[in-house]
Each structure stands twice: as structure tokens, then as C-alpha cells.
Design an enzyme around this catalytic site. Structure first.
Site, PDB file in Angstrom:
ATOM      1  N   ARG A 133       0.853  -1.184   0.000  1.00 10.19           N
ATOM      2  CA  ARG A 133       0.000   0.000   0.000  1.00 10.19           C
ATOM      3  C   ARG A 133       0.890   1.235   0.000  1.00 10.19           C
ATOM      4  O   ARG A 133       1.935   1.264   0.656  1.00 10.19           O
ATOM      5  CB  ARG A 133      -0.931   0.012   1.233  1.00 10.19           C
ATOM      6  CG  ARG A 133      -2.072  -0.976   1.163  1.00 10.19           C
ATOM      7  CD  ARG A 133      -3.097  -0.555   0.122  1.00 10.19           C
ATOM      8  NE  ARG A 133      -4.255  -1.435   0.071  1.00 10.19           N
ATOM      9  CZ  ARG A 133      -4.370  -2.473  -0.742  1.00 10.19           C
ATOM     10  NH1 ARG A 133      -3.388  -2.771  -1.572  1.00 10.19           N
ATOM     11  NH2 ARG A 133      -5.464  -3.219  -0.743  1.00 10.19           N
ATOM     12  N   ASP A 136       4.724  -0.001  -6.957  1.00  9.74           N
ATOM     13  CA  ASP A 136       3.496  -0.285  -7.705  1.00  9.74           C
ATOM     14  C   ASP A 136       2.317   0.438  -7.064  1.00  9.74           C
ATOM     15  O   ASP A 136       1.207   0.399  -7.588  1.00  9.74           O
ATOM     16  CB  ASP A 136       3.226  -1.793  -7.738  1.00  9.74           C
ATOM     17  CG  ASP A 136       2.022  -2.146  -8.602  1.00  9.74           C
ATOM     18  OD1 ASP A 136       2.031  -1.768  -9.795  1.00  9.74           O
ATOM     19  OD2 ASP A 136       1.072  -2.767  -8.084  1.00  9.74           O
ATOM     20  N   GLU A 190      -2.330   8.040  -4.967  1.00  8.34           N
ATOM     21  CA  GLU A 190      -2.666   7.478  -6.278  1.00  8.34           C
ATOM     22  C   GLU A 190      -4.138   7.596  -6.656  1.00  8.34           C
ATOM     23  O   GLU A 190      -4.493   7.446  -7.830  1.00  8.34           O
ATOM     24  CB  GLU A 190      -2.278   5.995  -6.332  1.00  8.34           C
ATOM     25  CG  GLU A 190      -3.152   5.088  -5.476  1.00  8.34           C
ATOM     26  CD  GLU A 190      -2.741   3.623  -5.582  1.00  8.34           C
ATOM     27  OE1 GLU A 190      -3.612   2.800  -5.891  1.00  8.34           O
ATOM     28  OE2 GLU A 190      -1.563   3.307  -5.354  1.00  8.34           O
TER      29      GLU A 190
END
Length: 329
Positions: A234, A258, A263
Site C-alpha cells: 500500500r 506499484d 494514487e
């Protein structure tokens, strides 16, 4: 029973329609992200199916409940974005997908390690431009290197098995040691000890009050100079601005992300025609030793199929009065 799938992309629709939908469930798909502005779209839907960047704060849950929603079916294992106290107060049940494909996320973490180590992103761009030189592309052998695994649940344990196959020495940090990881020869240490001894650190723990900004300026200082950090967990596990200084002074030698703390307004959408407004992310993207992917670690056919099947199962068992995979507030 009507179920509205928010934040649905083409691959979500395809995976849900390919799954065996239990009788009585009528699926509807909405590309919009769930927010206070879009919650009205769920009126007359008993079930709302939400993804990781959907807004499930108290105000949104109140609007959903007012429109007739009774179940929030998450298409994720994590539920840190849900106000569980508000859900309980409103009588909204919350279910999740506790596991779908630990291999998908673990393998993506390994892909980031390999790409960063061997500078595959730089080599790819060079050769496309006719530059076949090798300067600046030197990597290191993974065999014998020390890999620190923060969080050894299903994904962390799968990652440990892969790195064990490369011949790496495994260190682990988790309040609840996993016997399968110990069987691989991993040693459980405190977080500062793991950070100090690891050449590669990979984060696989859930996000909660205890783990928020687990990697920060102090913990980055504990790392070996030039270490590699991978985060497929996370975004909030990492204090992102602190990474920039660590990259600038060489304390952090490689970074693979990632996930990103901010985000929600960026990922899962094509914004290539718009200027990037996030200054921190824009700065990170300037470093040649950084690779950022847009929360795609879960994105395999197997994982999507498992997410759809489990979500539909969760809805069906809740409707039958025998809820499974329920999150308690």
C-alpha cells in the site's frame, strides 16, 4: 438483487461476466470512481462493489445507505479505505476478498527487482534509439544477496519462496512469524535490524495505524547505502517525500513502486494528455533508478478471475444470510 460495480475497467467487466454469477444477482458496471459526487448512481442498488481507490468514508457510506445500499463488497483484501465504524452504525455489511492470487503480486515484486537491478527499462529505451552501449547497465547477481521481507502473510510467503529459489538469504519482519517462511531458512528480526542487513527490502504488510509510514526518514537511514526498496503493498506504508532525499544522496540505490499514497486521483486512468500535477510523483519519475507502475501487481487473468468469483460468492452468501469474508467494524 442489483449490484453496482464502481471503478470498473474493461478487464473487470470481462472477468465478472465470465464468472458463474449466482441466480438473483443483477450486475451493473460503472467506470466512475465512487465518491460523494457519484454515490447517487448507486440508488436502488442493494450492493455496491468497490475497489481500492473508491471513497468509502462516512459521508459516502451515509449517502449509499440512504439510497438503499446494504452491502459493500470490496474487490480487494485491504479495507483501510473503509470507515468501518460508520458502516456498522449504518447497518452496512462489508465483505472482502482475503486472497486472490498471492503469486500475481509476489511475481510483480520480483519483476521490479530484476528490472531495476539489470536496468531493463534503460536498456529498452536505449536500443530503440539505436544505442547499443552497455555503460551504466551493470547489475549484480541475486544469489547470496540478503533480502528483507516486511510482512509474511500469503503474498510475503510466496515472495520468500521465489527469492529462496534465486539463492538469496532471507530475513523477515512480522509480528506473527510464518512457519512456512521459517522453513525456507528465513530469520525473523526487528525492523531496524532487517533494514540494516538487507540489500533488498520488499514490503508486503497491510496498511493500518501501526504500519503507516513504516518507511520514513529514520528507517531509510537504517538501510544500507545503495539498498533497493520495493513496495507492492500500500502506498501509505512509505513516506514518499522522504524517498526523494534518500535517492538524491544515494542512501537509496533503487526504488520500485506499484503503489503510491496519493494514487487515488491518478491511477487506473489515461492522463497522458494532461500535465502531471503531483510534484512528488513527478520528481520521482525523473530518477533513472526508479520504476513506478500504476498498481498493476494484481493484474493477471488468474487473479481477476479469483476476485470476481470470490466477490460474487460473498454477495450470494450474504444474501442467503450466511455471510463469508465479512469485515467486522
Amino acid at each position: 438483487m442489483r449490484a453496482l460495480v464502481f471503478s470498473s475497467q474493461t478487464y473487470d467487466r470481462d472477468s465478472f461476466l465470465a464468472a458463474a454469477c449466482p441466480a438473483g444477482i443483477e450486475l451493473h458496471f460503472q467506470a466512475a470512481r465512487l465518491s460523494l459526487d457519484t454515490a447517487a448512481l448507486a440508488d436502488q442498488h442493494e450492493v455496491v462493489c468497490a475497489f481500492i481507490n473508491d471513497d468509502l468514508s462516512a459521508s459516502v457510506l451515509e449517502r449509499l445507505a440512504a439510497g438503499g445500499t446494504r452491502l459493500v463488497a470490496l474487490r480487494s483484501a485491504g479495507y483501510n479505505h473503509v470507515d468501518l465504524a460508520a458502516a456498522k452504525r449504518l447497518g452496512l455489511a462489508v465483505v472482502r476478498v482475503p486472497a486472490y492470487s498471492p503469486h500475481a503480486v509476489a511475481e510483480h515484486a520480483v519483476a521490479l527487482i530484476l528490472a531495476l537491478n539489470r536496468r531493463l527499462h534503460r536498456a529498452y529505451n536505449r536500443t530503440r534509439e539505436g544505442d547499443f552501449s552497455l555503460h551504466g547497465l551493470t547489475g549484480f547477481d541475486l544469489v547470496g544477496k540478503t533480502v528483507g521481507i516486511v510482512g509474511t502473510g500469503q503474498i510475503g510467503a510466496t515472495f520468500a519462496k521465489i527469492m529462496h529459489g534465486f539463492g538469496c538469504e532471507l530475513l523477515a519482519y512480522d509480528p506473527f512469524p510464518n512457519p512456512d517462511v521459517v522453513a525456507l531458512g528465513a530469520r525473523y528480526l526487528s525492523l531496524p535490524e532487517l533494514l540494516a542487513q538487507s540489500r533488498i527490502i520488499s514490503l508486503h504488510c497491510p496498511l493500518n495505524e501501526q504500519s503507516k509510514h513504516l518507511i520514513n526518514r529514520d528507517s531509510l537511514a537504517h538501510m544500507q547505502a545503495g539498498a533497493m526498496l520495493i513496495n507492492t503493498g500500500r502506498g501509505g506504508l512509505v513516506d514518499t517525500p522522504a524517498l526523494i532525499d534518500a535517492l538524491k544522496d544515494g542512501q537509496l540505490g533503487y526504488l520500485g513502486l506499484d503503489v503510491y499514497e496519493e494514487e487515488a486521483q491518478l491511477f487506473f486512468e489515461d492522463r497522458s494528455d494532461l500535465p502531471l500535477q503531483d510534484d512528488v510523483l513527478a520528481r520521482l519519475l525523473t530518477f533513472p533508478n526508479v520504476i513506478i507502475t500504476a498498481h498493476q501487481a494484481f493484474l493477471t487473468r488468474e487473479a481477476l478471475g479469483a476476485i470476481a468469483a470470490t466477490t460474487l460468492y460473498n454477495i450470494a452468501t450474504w444474501a442467503a444470510g450466511t455471510p463469508q469474508n465479512q469485515v467486522e467494524g
